[in-house]
Design an enzyme around this catalytic site. Sequence first.
Site, PDB file in Angstrom:
ATOM      1  N   TYR A 152       0.026   7.018  -8.101  1.00 46.14           N
ATOM      2  CA  TYR A 152       1.096   6.898  -7.111  1.00 46.14           C
ATOM      3  C   TYR A 152       2.426   6.949  -7.848  1.00 46.14           C
ATOM      4  O   TYR A 152       2.765   6.037  -8.611  1.00 46.14           O
ATOM      5  CB  TYR A 152       0.938   5.572  -6.368  1.00 46.14           C
ATOM      6  CG  TYR A 152       1.754   5.414  -5.108  1.00 46.14           C
ATOM      7  CD1 TYR A 152       1.155   5.506  -3.860  1.00 46.14           C
ATOM      8  CD2 TYR A 152       3.119   5.139  -5.151  1.00 46.14           C
ATOM      9  CE1 TYR A 152       1.890   5.331  -2.696  1.00 46.14           C
ATOM     10  CE2 TYR A 152       3.859   4.981  -4.003  1.00 46.14           C
ATOM     11  CZ  TYR A 152       3.242   5.071  -2.781  1.00 46.14           C
ATOM     12  OH  TYR A 152       3.971   4.906  -1.624  1.00 46.14           O
ATOM     13  N   SER A 155       5.751   5.688  11.196  1.00 49.01           N
ATOM     14  CA  SER A 155       6.033   5.479   9.776  1.00 49.01           C
ATOM     15  C   SER A 155       5.586   6.636   8.893  1.00 49.01           C
ATOM     16  O   SER A 155       5.772   6.588   7.676  1.00 49.01           O
ATOM     17  CB  SER A 155       5.342   4.197   9.298  1.00 49.01           C
ATOM     18  OG  SER A 155       3.932   4.325   9.371  1.00 49.01           O
TER      19      SER A 155
END
Length: 566
Positions: free
Chosen positions: A481, A141
Amino acid sequence: MTDVEHMKWWGWGVEGVGFHHEDKPGFAPFVLQAVGLDLATAQKAEQPSFEELDLADPVAPAELVAALAAIVGEDFVRTDAMERVVHTYGKSLRDLVRIRTGDIARAVDVVVYPADEDDVQRIVDAVVAADAVLIPFGGGSNIAGSLEPQAGEQRPVVSVDMGRMSAVIDIDADSGLARIQAGALGPHLEAQLAAQGWTIGHFPDSFTHSTIGGWAATRSSGMQSDKYGDIAQIVRGLRVVRPSHPDRDGVLVIPAIPSASTGPSVREMIVGSEGRLGVITEVTAQVHRVAEVREIQAYFFPNWAAGLKAMQAISVSDATPIITRVSDARETGFSLATSKERHGMDAILAEKVLPGIMRSKGWTLEDICLSFIGFEGSAEHVKRQKKLVGAIVKQHGGMGVGTGPGVLYDQKKFDTPYLRDFLLDRGAAGDVSETAAPWSKLAGVYDAVIAAAEGAYAEIGTKGWIMCHLSHSYHSGACLYFTFAFVFGDDPLGEYDVVKSAIQQAFVDNGATISHHHGVGVEHSPWIEQDISPEGVAVVRGLFGAVDPGDHFNPGKVVPSVSERV
């Protein structure tokens, strides 16, 4: 713009803070408008044909393949095209675009599945003896380019998939320490712990498809790091396989000691090393008893500045939440527009009462910011924590709206990253960049990144979108983020590079780091010298060169390779 116009632009119901849009339920129409993507006319990309993929034949010699098969059995050594492609890239936007367009400059040659640490030791020795390259593979991932072989690599490349090594070996209940094989995927790991009343407390976005070995190798953070810590704090012990020698085996052992003064921390060298120092086979992790009570409370702030100040105040207070997260106005709009449809009294409260309260406070609806703050522990502990946080929220002009949105957050927390696949299917990019900085610099970093992204969109001549949330609070600062999206033109990866580079450069230019928890790989390595200084790069390169002079372990990641093998 009126309040009603604001709400329509955000995808809210005409009556107020609704959670449904009649024309495009389930996806934020304001984001689609911002990036210039019309779902009514966008053509969904055809599924690429694997058979048409131009994949070079594997270069692994028969002797090496036979040696690996003698270790793990023929069924667990694979050289077929599908296995090789699956193990060549991670899940970055660059990876996904290259897979979709058949752009595989250098695939791995062999995939091998060890069953235990002894298998791993023998694999490592066989690979080194053959002067080949070994790349550890957990869940695949990674989004920083930590898995791909170097494009010009001439030696055989072996991907060591740790998927068969996935057990919780044992739990030291007195110490709260669990020995866990490195290939344990998040859900399987948590299920094994939960069966005995424990949790690791580590829930990254990739939780469903990532492993504890991968978390350690990339220095990841989870959504509940405010309480449980980043993986660097969770990892207490390690077993790492390196080449064996006549006078010793190749297993590097870091015992699970609470703290030690034994020179530079070898544990810290391994955590975040992305496979360059060996293959992590086992992690001893700090685990915790499953909490009696868990609550995710939702709050609104009048604007981003108020939300940032509140999170900072919480971080230095007596409160100990598990999650402190606040979204900017753009991400708040996205969250509300993608929430479930409400009915009855719930709809009245959300779509009429709540907006009325906000207007009575003098709030501008396009500026409001949604926050999620989580609590765990005994009922009394949670009650006290909510009281402490509630007072801080109030001091900064915020208001609580209960647990309803928090329940939805828990349900959706692993879903958002996969919207990029939806966008890619329709010719658009969707990706993330995250950073961390001291509290004193966060507002400036945020403003600079927004400006850099918008400047990049102008440079490539397209409409674009960027939104942000703060999470992972520390005493000295926090993580920002960013999620960004735009419609591709004629040069998808070239355009992506312009936007991604502008964001990353804005990080380092404004006192932030190039990555808080996604690692370095090759995606972020162009900025590593600006982040840790040229001398810091020299130290890291010296470490890698000393312990792996033949460049056998995942060469080229974090800092450029120390040899000229490619």
